[in-house]
Design a protein around this motif. Structure first.
Motif: not given
Ligand code: AMP
Ligand code: MG
Length: 350
Positions: A302-304, A274-280, A258-260, A183-188, A124-130
């Motif tokens: 906490s972030d990831g 919104h910016h949180i993508i479902d990798p499925r 917090t992720s929102g 890769l996109d490490l924005g989520g961690i 569900a968390f996927n750093p290869a989501i770039g």
């Molecule tokens: P956060 O605010 O920590 O929840 O991270 C959101 C950011 O993580 C987004 O702006 C994307 O750059 C990246 N992202 C989006 N979806 C995912 C995902 N499913 N897994 C990992 N990173 C993601």
């Protein structure tokens, strides 16, 4: 005779007590003259607002610690900035399907941590989501946003298998096995940076500090008023009231992220993207959660995990948090709040 000895003993002891008492007074006095204060600075980096707060008896020492923390955050940003062609992350992405890239210890560590979180969240968390994030491009101005075509999403969603991110620990090399992978490490990255910033502050001898990188906050130590750091959890639907909080809690040497769906989003025909993508699916997660806050001892966790739990939704999300022994506050689209067992009865909800 017995009582005299006792008496002499008592007088000697009382002399000692007086001396120790005086010594304690002197020590206390010198401590009081160097009073601890809270120093705070707002900065911008990682495309967001950062507030660093430290407790110190010297403004010079406080400033040096804040500078060290900020330098650390900027140093990490240079390594993993998706939008900078000079970052190590961009070098890895350019070489996808072609060759491995030698990287710094920090980039390597961050990737290892990210892949570990991917495993823990079942992807569900996927750093290869770039490649999918690039299509949605949430860095644009809201009015410039468009929903990508289904075909374009279906094409890139095949390029996000995080198990195809290969790390050679000994050589410090990273290889993306398929061309077009990114890769996109924005989520961690922000949580990881908060961990490192706290380390930098500690190395300057500071006993208490709070590092807040947007929604990723790490705190340690006790404030001069004897309290731990109290942080607020934002109400994800503020209804025009600024700074309305859902709840607040104390951070005891731990981090909260917090992720929102309200951090980065645009609306088209009444629908929120919104910016949180479902990798499925390659589309913004439709798990019915609108906000996830996770409390863990490390910011990268906490972030990831908060990003991953956002994708998983309330049921699976709470299950995952309980199994990991970490706490969380989840809010669904009806503003119903879900708490992990460790937080039940301990929070005052607004
Ligand atoms: P956060 O605010 O920590 O929840 O991270 C959101 C950011 O993580 C987004 O702006 C994307 O750059 C990246 N992202 C989006 N979806 C995912 C995902 N499913 N897994 C990992 N990173 C993601
Ligand atoms: Mg996150």
């Amino acid at each position: 005779m017995k009582s005299r000895v006792k008496g002499i003993g008592y007088r000697a002891q009382s002399k000692k007590t007086v001396i120790s008492f005086l010594l304690i007074c002197i020590l206390l006095l010198s401590a009081c003259t160097k009073q601890e204060k809270v120093f705070k600075k707002d900065l911008t980096a990682m495309d967001t607002f950062i507030t660093i707060t430290v407790v110190s008896d010297s403004s010079e020492r406080a400033e040096a610690a804040i500078d060290a923390a900020f330098d650390e955050i900027k140093r990490l940003e240079l390594l993993i900035n998706y939008y900078s062609p000079d970052s190590e992350l961009s070098a890895i992405n350019r070489a996808a399907g072609k060759s491995s890239v030698k990287v710094s210890d920090d980039t390597l560590e961050m990737l290892q941590m990210a892949l570990d979180i991917s495993d823990r969240t079942g992807g569900a968390f996927n750093p290869a989501i770039g490649s999918v994030i690039k299509l949605w491009d949430f860095s644009r101005q809201a009015e410039e946003h468009a929903v990508p075509s289904k075909e374009s999403i279906n094409k890139v969603v095949t390029l996000i298998d995080y198990r195809k991110v290969k790390i050679d620990d000994k050589k410090s090399e990273v290889f993306l096995q398929e061309e077009g992978m990114e890769l996109d490490l924005g989520g961690i990255a922000k949580g990881y940076a908060a961990d490192k910033a706290v380390e930098a502050i500690k190395s300057k001898g500071i006993k208490a500090a709070l590092v807040a990188i947007a929604g990723d906050i790490k705190g340690y130590g006790i404030r001069p008023d004897g309290e731990a750091w109290r942080v607020g959890v934002q109400n994800p639907r503020q209804n025009d009231k600024d700074d309305e909080l859902l709840t607040s809690l104390y951070l005891n040497d731990e981090a909260i992220s917090t992720s929102g769906d309200y951090f980065r989003f645009f609306t088209k025909e009444g629908k929120r993207y919104h910016h949180i993508i479902d990798p499925r699916t390659g589309y913004p997660a439709e798990s019915n959660v609108i906000s996830v806050s996770v409390i863990a001892s490390e910011g990268y966790v906490s972030d990831g995990i908060s990003t991953g739990v956002f994708v998983l939704g309330t049921e699976e999300g709470i299950e995952l948090l309980e199994s990991m022994g970490i706490e969380g506050i989840l809010v669904d689209s009806e503003m119903k709040v879900f708490l992990t067992n460790g937080l039940k009865g301990k929070l005052e909800m607004n």
